[in-house]
Scaffold this motif. Structure first.
Motif, PDB file in Angstrom:
ATOM      1  N   VAL A  19      -2.595  10.679  13.936  1.00  0.00           N
ATOM      2  CA  VAL A  19      -2.116   9.224  13.093  1.00  0.00           C
ATOM      3  C   VAL A  19      -2.239   8.899  11.934  1.00  0.00           C
ATOM      4  O   VAL A  19      -3.262   9.076  11.455  1.00  0.00           O
ATOM      5  CB  VAL A  19      -2.453   8.019  14.352  1.00  0.00           C
ATOM      6  N   LEU A  20      -1.560   7.958  11.640  1.00  0.00           N
ATOM      7  CA  LEU A  20      -1.636   8.332   9.612  1.00  0.00           C
ATOM      8  C   LEU A  20      -0.544   6.792   9.519  1.00  0.00           C
ATOM      9  O   LEU A  20       0.393   6.056   9.869  1.00  0.00           O
ATOM     10  CB  LEU A  20      -1.075   9.443   9.171  1.00  0.00           C
ATOM     11  N   THR A  21      -1.359   6.003   8.759  1.00  0.00           N
ATOM     12  CA  THR A  21      -0.329   5.170   7.943  1.00  0.00           C
ATOM     13  C   THR A  21      -0.686   5.057   6.217  1.00  0.00           C
ATOM     14  O   THR A  21      -1.584   5.317   5.665  1.00  0.00           O
ATOM     15  CB  THR A  21      -1.025   4.051   8.539  1.00  0.00           C
ATOM     16  N   ASN A  22       1.393   5.140   6.212  1.00  0.00           N
ATOM     17  CA  ASN A  22       0.960   4.952   4.452  1.00  0.00           C
ATOM     18  C   ASN A  22       0.153   3.954   3.572  1.00  0.00           C
ATOM     19  O   ASN A  22       0.827   2.949   4.259  1.00  0.00           O
ATOM     20  CB  ASN A  22       2.190   5.837   3.629  1.00  0.00           C
ATOM     21  N   ILE A  23       0.044   3.761   2.696  1.00  0.00           N
ATOM     22  CA  ILE A  23      -0.424   1.916   2.101  1.00  0.00           C
ATOM     23  C   ILE A  23      -0.247   2.807   0.899  1.00  0.00           C
ATOM     24  O   ILE A  23      -0.067   3.441  -0.016  1.00  0.00           O
ATOM     25  CB  ILE A  23      -1.778   2.241   2.339  1.00  0.00           C
ATOM     26  N   GLY A  24       0.507   1.800   0.055  1.00  0.00           N
ATOM     27  CA  GLY A  24       1.448   1.160  -1.255  1.00  0.00           C
ATOM     28  C   GLY A  24       2.281   2.410  -2.071  1.00  0.00           C
ATOM     29  O   GLY A  24       2.382   3.898  -1.073  1.00  0.00           O
ATOM     30  N   GLU A  25       2.015   2.151  -2.892  1.00  0.00           N
ATOM     31  CA  GLU A  25       3.042   2.618  -3.790  1.00  0.00           C
ATOM     32  C   GLU A  25       2.117   4.177  -4.064  1.00  0.00           C
ATOM     33  O   GLU A  25       3.190   5.225  -3.378  1.00  0.00           O
ATOM     34  CB  GLU A  25       3.659   2.577  -5.376  1.00  0.00           C
ATOM     35  N   ASP A  26       1.243   4.925  -3.536  1.00  0.00           N
ATOM     36  CA  ASP A  26       0.134   6.013  -4.420  1.00  0.00           C
ATOM     37  C   ASP A  26       0.315   6.674  -2.707  1.00  0.00           C
ATOM     38  O   ASP A  26       0.179   8.105  -2.590  1.00  0.00           O
ATOM     39  CB  ASP A  26      -1.045   6.118  -4.654  1.00  0.00           C
ATOM     40  N   GLY A  27       0.248   5.746  -1.874  1.00  0.00           N
ATOM     41  CA  GLY A  27       0.374   6.675  -0.352  1.00  0.00           C
ATOM     42  C   GLY A  27       1.255   6.362   0.023  1.00  0.00           C
ATOM     43  O   GLY A  27       1.243   7.338   0.632  1.00  0.00           O
ATOM     44  N   GLY A  28       2.474   6.065  -0.572  1.00  0.00           N
ATOM     45  CA  GLY A  28       3.895   6.890  -0.376  1.00  0.00           C
ATOM     46  C   GLY A  28       4.544   6.133   1.127  1.00  0.00           C
ATOM     47  O   GLY A  28       5.034   6.595   1.483  1.00  0.00           O
ATOM     48  N   GLN A  29       4.475   4.767   0.540  1.00  0.00           N
ATOM     49  CA  GLN A  29       4.474   3.925   1.826  1.00  0.00           C
ATOM     50  C   GLN A  29       6.879   3.481   1.402  1.00  0.00           C
ATOM     51  O   GLN A  29       6.062   2.594  -0.009  1.00  0.00           O
ATOM     52  CB  GLN A  29       3.778   2.400   1.944  1.00  0.00           C
ATOM     53  N   ALA A  30       7.026   4.282   1.807  1.00  0.00           N
ATOM     54  CA  ALA A  30       8.321   3.445   1.806  1.00  0.00           C
ATOM     55  C   ALA A  30       9.049   2.030   1.959  1.00  0.00           C
ATOM     56  O   ALA A  30       9.482   1.050   1.268  1.00  0.00           O
ATOM     57  CB  ALA A  30       9.452   4.940   1.772  1.00  0.00           C
TER      58      ALA A  30
END
Ligand code: AMP
Ligand code: ZN
Length: 110
Positions: free
Chosen positions: A82-93
């Motif tokens: 389970v993962l959630t990307n956060i923001g620009e550096d986190g790679g959230q598209a």
């Protein structure tokens, strides 16, 4: 947030392959899967990211639904991610909070 792709999926303006739905969350298959099972779990309420999630009941509910989906997809024994990307550096598209559920194979560790 009328230009949000996940709000549009929630509203039915954009089609998705639904895996689970209730009044609080929607889960659907990722359009560009990186694993044999790649499901996104999103709150129906628009929140930009994990950093905006303050509703503890919603967090607990999402946790419950992720576990339920993992069992339904028979990933609970062998494991999954389970993962959630956060923001620009986190790679959230997509700037609508979503949790990726990845499984159905041995996932790379890095
Ligand atoms: P992230 O990089 O964490 O923001 O992930 C966004 C995810 O949304 C990516 O894995 C995309 O493949 C997925 N995605 C984008 N548009 C759609 C769509 N219309 N239906 C399903 N998944 C989508
Ligand atoms: Zn949205």
């Amino acid at each position: 947030m009328n230009d949000c792709v996940f709000c549009k999926i929630i509203n039915g303006e954009i089609p998705s392959t639904k895996v689970y739905e209730d009044d609080k969350v929607l889960a659907f298959n990722d359009i560009n899967p990186i694993a044999p099972i790649h499901i996104l779990v999103v709150p129906k309420q628009h929140l930009d990211s994990f950093m905006d999630l303050e509703d503890e009941e919603l967090l607990v509910h999402i946790h419950k639904i992720i576990k339920q989906i993992a069992k339904e997809k028979e990933m609970d024994e062998k494991g999954f991610r389970v993962l959630t990307n956060i923001g620009e550096d986190g790679g959230q598209a997509v700037k609508h909070l979503h949790f990726h559920i990845l499984g159905g194979t041995k996932l790379p560790t890095r």
